[in-house]
Design a protein around this motif. Sequence first.
Motif, PDB file in Angstrom:
ATOM      1  N   TYR A 222       3.626   5.578  -5.730  1.00  0.00           N
ATOM      2  CA  TYR A 222       3.333   5.655  -7.169  1.00  0.00           C
ATOM      3  C   TYR A 222       2.347   6.794  -7.416  1.00  0.00           C
ATOM      4  O   TYR A 222       2.514   7.595  -8.350  1.00  0.00           O
ATOM      5  CB  TYR A 222       2.760   4.317  -7.637  1.00  0.00           C
ATOM      6  CG  TYR A 222       2.268   4.295  -9.061  1.00  0.00           C
ATOM      7  CD1 TYR A 222       3.094   4.699 -10.102  1.00  0.00           C
ATOM      8  CD2 TYR A 222       0.997   3.862  -9.366  1.00  0.00           C
ATOM      9  CE1 TYR A 222       2.655   4.669 -11.407  1.00  0.00           C
ATOM     10  CE2 TYR A 222       0.541   3.820 -10.664  1.00  0.00           C
ATOM     11  CZ  TYR A 222       1.374   4.237 -11.687  1.00  0.00           C
ATOM     12  OH  TYR A 222       0.929   4.208 -12.976  1.00  0.00           O
ATOM     13  N   GLY A 223       1.327   6.882  -6.556  1.00  0.00           N
ATOM     14  CA  GLY A 223       0.341   7.955  -6.717  1.00  0.00           C
ATOM     15  C   GLY A 223       0.947   9.328  -6.534  1.00  0.00           C
ATOM     16  O   GLY A 223       0.437  10.325  -7.066  1.00  0.00           O
TER      17      GLY A 223
ATOM     18  N   TYR B 279      -5.641   6.779 -14.017  1.00  0.00           N
ATOM     19  CA  TYR B 279      -5.660   8.224 -13.778  1.00  0.00           C
ATOM     20  C   TYR B 279      -4.472   8.894 -14.467  1.00  0.00           C
ATOM     21  O   TYR B 279      -4.599   9.952 -15.063  1.00  0.00           O
ATOM     22  CB  TYR B 279      -5.644   8.459 -12.270  1.00  0.00           C
ATOM     23  CG  TYR B 279      -5.557   9.893 -11.823  1.00  0.00           C
ATOM     24  CD1 TYR B 279      -6.616  10.777 -12.017  1.00  0.00           C
ATOM     25  CD2 TYR B 279      -4.414  10.369 -11.170  1.00  0.00           C
ATOM     26  CE1 TYR B 279      -6.554  12.088 -11.585  1.00  0.00           C
ATOM     27  CE2 TYR B 279      -4.339  11.673 -10.731  1.00  0.00           C
ATOM     28  CZ  TYR B 279      -5.403  12.536 -10.945  1.00  0.00           C
ATOM     29  OH  TYR B 279      -5.330  13.824 -10.513  1.00  0.00           O
ATOM     30  N   PHE B 280      -3.296   8.227 -14.388  1.00  0.00           N
ATOM     31  CA  PHE B 280      -2.103   8.796 -15.016  1.00  0.00           C
ATOM     32  C   PHE B 280      -2.028   8.456 -16.504  1.00  0.00           C
ATOM     33  O   PHE B 280      -1.133   8.933 -17.188  1.00  0.00           O
ATOM     34  CB  PHE B 280      -0.827   8.268 -14.337  1.00  0.00           C
ATOM     35  CG  PHE B 280      -0.675   8.695 -12.910  1.00  0.00           C
ATOM     36  CD1 PHE B 280      -0.949  10.002 -12.537  1.00  0.00           C
ATOM     37  CD2 PHE B 280      -0.262   7.807 -11.939  1.00  0.00           C
ATOM     38  CE1 PHE B 280      -0.805  10.414 -11.216  1.00  0.00           C
ATOM     39  CE2 PHE B 280      -0.122   8.208 -10.626  1.00  0.00           C
ATOM     40  CZ  PHE B 280      -0.395   9.512 -10.263  1.00  0.00           C
TER      41      PHE B 280
ATOM     42  N   VAL C  70      -5.972   0.253  -5.897  1.00  0.00           N
ATOM     43  CA  VAL C  70      -5.265   1.536  -5.903  1.00  0.00           C
ATOM     44  C   VAL C  70      -4.377   1.639  -7.132  1.00  0.00           C
ATOM     45  O   VAL C  70      -4.403   2.645  -7.852  1.00  0.00           O
ATOM     46  CB  VAL C  70      -4.408   1.701  -4.625  1.00  0.00           C
ATOM     47  CG1 VAL C  70      -3.604   2.992  -4.691  1.00  0.00           C
ATOM     48  CG2 VAL C  70      -5.276   1.694  -3.397  1.00  0.00           C
TER      49      VAL C  70
ATOM     50  N   LEU D 123      -1.012  13.772  -6.288  1.00  0.00           N
ATOM     51  CA  LEU D 123      -2.124  13.630  -5.342  1.00  0.00           C
ATOM     52  C   LEU D 123      -1.895  14.392  -4.043  1.00  0.00           C
ATOM     53  O   LEU D 123      -2.619  14.214  -3.077  1.00  0.00           O
ATOM     54  CB  LEU D 123      -2.358  12.153  -5.036  1.00  0.00           C
ATOM     55  CG  LEU D 123      -2.805  11.299  -6.219  1.00  0.00           C
ATOM     56  CD1 LEU D 123      -3.050   9.883  -5.790  1.00  0.00           C
ATOM     57  CD2 LEU D 123      -4.049  11.868  -6.863  1.00  0.00           C
TER      58      LEU D 123
ATOM     59  N   LEU E 198      -9.762   5.732  -4.159  1.00  0.00           N
ATOM     60  CA  LEU E 198      -8.841   5.647  -3.031  1.00  0.00           C
ATOM     61  C   LEU E 198      -9.612   5.411  -1.733  1.00  0.00           C
ATOM     62  O   LEU E 198      -9.177   4.639  -0.872  1.00  0.00           O
ATOM     63  CB  LEU E 198      -8.002   6.920  -2.929  1.00  0.00           C
ATOM     64  CG  LEU E 198      -6.985   7.120  -4.041  1.00  0.00           C
ATOM     65  CD1 LEU E 198      -6.087   8.299  -3.736  1.00  0.00           C
ATOM     66  CD2 LEU E 198      -6.145   5.874  -4.255  1.00  0.00           C
TER      67      LEU E 198
ATOM     68  N   ALA F 111       2.011   1.753  -3.447  1.00  0.00           N
ATOM     69  CA  ALA F 111       0.934   2.282  -4.281  1.00  0.00           C
ATOM     70  C   ALA F 111       0.805   3.785  -4.085  1.00  0.00           C
ATOM     71  O   ALA F 111       0.650   4.548  -5.051  1.00  0.00           O
ATOM     72  CB  ALA F 111      -0.381   1.587  -3.943  1.00  0.00           C
ATOM     73  N   PHE F 112       0.899   4.242  -2.850  1.00  0.00           N
ATOM     74  CA  PHE F 112       0.783   5.673  -2.597  1.00  0.00           C
ATOM     75  C   PHE F 112       2.004   6.436  -3.100  1.00  0.00           C
ATOM     76  O   PHE F 112       1.897   7.577  -3.546  1.00  0.00           O
ATOM     77  CB  PHE F 112       0.554   5.938  -1.110  1.00  0.00           C
ATOM     78  CG  PHE F 112      -0.851   5.604  -0.661  1.00  0.00           C
ATOM     79  CD1 PHE F 112      -1.898   5.605  -1.572  1.00  0.00           C
ATOM     80  CD2 PHE F 112      -1.119   5.280   0.650  1.00  0.00           C
ATOM     81  CE1 PHE F 112      -3.192   5.290  -1.179  1.00  0.00           C
ATOM     82  CE2 PHE F 112      -2.411   4.965   1.054  1.00  0.00           C
ATOM     83  CZ  PHE F 112      -3.447   4.967   0.134  1.00  0.00           C
TER      84      PHE F 112
ATOM     85  N   LEU G 276       0.845  -1.189   0.000  1.00  0.00           N
ATOM     86  CA  LEU G 276       0.000   0.000   0.000  1.00  0.00           C
ATOM     87  C   LEU G 276       0.886   1.246   0.000  1.00  0.00           C
ATOM     88  O   LEU G 276       0.600   2.232  -0.674  1.00  0.00           O
ATOM     89  CB  LEU G 276      -0.951   0.002   1.199  1.00  0.00           C
ATOM     90  CG  LEU G 276      -2.040   1.062   1.134  1.00  0.00           C
ATOM     91  CD1 LEU G 276      -2.947   0.831  -0.061  1.00  0.00           C
ATOM     92  CD2 LEU G 276      -2.871   1.101   2.403  1.00  0.00           C
TER      93      LEU G 276
ATOM     94  N   ALA H 160       3.648   9.311 -10.103  1.00  0.00           N
ATOM     95  CA  ALA H 160       3.299   8.787 -11.426  1.00  0.00           C
ATOM     96  C   ALA H 160       4.435   7.979 -12.033  1.00  0.00           C
ATOM     97  O   ALA H 160       4.589   7.914 -13.235  1.00  0.00           O
ATOM     98  CB  ALA H 160       2.883   9.899 -12.382  1.00  0.00           C
TER      99      ALA H 160
ATOM    100  N   ILE I  24     -10.774   9.926  -8.898  1.00  0.00           N
ATOM    101  CA  ILE I  24      -9.731   9.091  -8.313  1.00  0.00           C
ATOM    102  C   ILE I  24      -9.924   8.989  -6.793  1.00  0.00           C
ATOM    103  O   ILE I  24      -9.670   7.955  -6.185  1.00  0.00           O
ATOM    104  CB  ILE I  24      -8.331   9.651  -8.676  1.00  0.00           C
ATOM    105  CG1 ILE I  24      -7.205   8.796  -8.096  1.00  0.00           C
ATOM    106  CG2 ILE I  24      -8.154  11.069  -8.171  1.00  0.00           C
ATOM    107  CD1 ILE I  24      -6.971   7.552  -8.822  1.00  0.00           C
TER     108      ILE I  24
ATOM    109  N   LEU J 208      -4.884   4.315 -10.121  1.00  0.00           N
ATOM    110  CA  LEU J 208      -3.838   5.313 -10.361  1.00  0.00           C
ATOM    111  C   LEU J 208      -3.279   5.199 -11.770  1.00  0.00           C
ATOM    112  O   LEU J 208      -3.048   6.211 -12.439  1.00  0.00           O
ATOM    113  CB  LEU J 208      -2.710   5.149  -9.334  1.00  0.00           C
ATOM    114  CG  LEU J 208      -3.022   5.621  -7.925  1.00  0.00           C
ATOM    115  CD1 LEU J 208      -1.891   5.242  -6.986  1.00  0.00           C
ATOM    116  CD2 LEU J 208      -3.252   7.115  -7.890  1.00  0.00           C
ATOM    117  N   GLY J 209      -3.088   3.953 -12.232  1.00  0.00           N
ATOM    118  CA  GLY J 209      -2.566   3.762 -13.583  1.00  0.00           C
ATOM    119  C   GLY J 209      -3.496   4.381 -14.615  1.00  0.00           C
ATOM    120  O   GLY J 209      -3.061   5.066 -15.547  1.00  0.00           O
TER     121      GLY J 209
END
Lengths: 487, 100
Positions: free
Chosen positions: A177-178, B52-53, B45, A199, B8, A174-175, A171, A181, B4, B49-50
């Motif tokens: 990455y968020g 979204y980007f 997630v 984000l 989340l 993942a964040f 997790l 990008a 998004i 995100l993928g």
Amino acid sequence: MSDLLWGTLPIAAMGLAACLMFLLAAVLKSGRTAGVLGILSTLILGGGSVLVLWSQGGKVVPAALVSCDKLALFFDGLFVLVASLVMALSLEYFDKKKAHHVELYGFIILATAGMMGLASATNLITFYLGLETMSLSFYVLAGFLRAHENSVEASLKYFLLGAFSSAFLLLGMAFLYGSSASLDFGGIATALSTGAIPLGEPILYLGFFLFLVGLFFKLSLIPFHFWAPDVYQGAPTPITALMAVGGKTAAAAGAIRIFLSVFTASQGLADKWFHLFMAVGLMTIFVGSMIAVTQRHIKRLLAYSSVVHAGFIALGLGALAVASLREQMLAAVLFYLAAYLLMNVGAFAVAGVVERPENYDETLRSYSGLGTTAPYLAALFSVFMLSLAGIPLTVGFLGKFYIFGALVKGGYYVVASLGLIGAVIATYYYLKVVVALYFPAAGEEPAQVPKVGWTTLALLTVMGAGTLYLGIFPGLLTGLVKGLGIG
Amino acid sequence: MITIGHYLVLASFLFVVGLIGALTRKSAIIVFLAIELMLNSVNLVFLALGRYFGQLDGAVFVFFIMAVSAAEAAIGVAITVAFIRRNKTTAIDAANLMKW
């Protein structure tokens, strides 16, 4: 051959060796033959590729998934060493337990491939894959003595808690990455340094903290250590050495790389990294030492000892955040990890030798008076214990000396003195073991040791001699770790 | 309009449900299922995100997570079976031979 293929050579070599070992396990009857083949393939394929690449100064390909710089190669060398030692110790240990161990060696080699992946990952995907390849092999290895209920219990506990901690780590990834990008370490660092965080900062910090929680779990730092004593006590003893040394070194290697290539890009994150690691490291040293003092089972004592050692490593990792100390501290941490390998594998090897076939762990009672019944073994065990305690003239002392020396040089007197107080408390329980070896309690018969084979004795001698030699002439190792960095 | 943020929030909710399940349930198999729920919330997630980007990276990571979970499930079932043979139960309270 392209540089990209060269750069993955050590990992690919170990993966190939693991496949070969699994195939051979179908036809081989004797665990001993499988073990010897495993050691040979590790040394030839793994060790050979590391040496070849080291002589060329490493191979770094921009924007590749793994980086094969000299830092990664140094760790790869450590993993090859610990895997070979553990396999050689397993030969006698598993025969003594009358356990089937033909498949064991494939899993050890696979775990090593995972560790190498973790140490050279430059992308969140390879980081995760390396970590899980290592962890999944460890779950199996911990439960290898199926006839011993503690081994099965250790395996179940390790599996559930390991998978649980991986979820936090994921997790966190993942964040991250968020927030950037990008899954590539370089890409994340660029996003952090330019402040282009899609984000927003809260998600970035959340991801950072979750990632660290997962990392603390793998490094077994207090308060995320509770799986370690149970798992280390229940697992077969040579495997415990592999998990305590290889697993922890790999986690530290991953932490070093991701910190140096990603988190240094943001001053805010680097500061948080510093404070968290210092706080958790000091807490680990103190609480871990206090619990270790009360332990009667030797493997559990060694488990808490390796928790405390992770605390010292954490102090070093935290201090990497200080730019002026970075180079010196990195060398100190690498030295510490190499020293930790020698003395800790040695200590667990003796624990495996003293263990009776029907037991999975021995209390201190089985060590009392070994100084008279098994003088050579007792002398070697004392060397490892004194080195773990950090007594001068051993490599363990120099490891602590370099880390604290760097902390003092950076002006972190409070951290250094608190850490030193913790190190003194830690000395107590190591000395307790040494005292038991030579001065049995009044009225106690000296304990007896099961028969020891010559391979184990030879390996113990080498590790003991290395612990003392590097403690007096550290030049060999300090020359090796000097100036290593991410490429 | 689904943004998004919605994804989340949903994923965080699933993660917390899995977390509570993993911490409170007694059966090793249910605990493992709860952990799988946590992993799947992470998948959500990454996918969100993928998308979204506008990248494939997130989706690629999800494939790796699924592959690893499958391997993990195979090993987990084997370990649980070994545990059941000894203890005649899946309750993790039975794993109490070693403490402190």
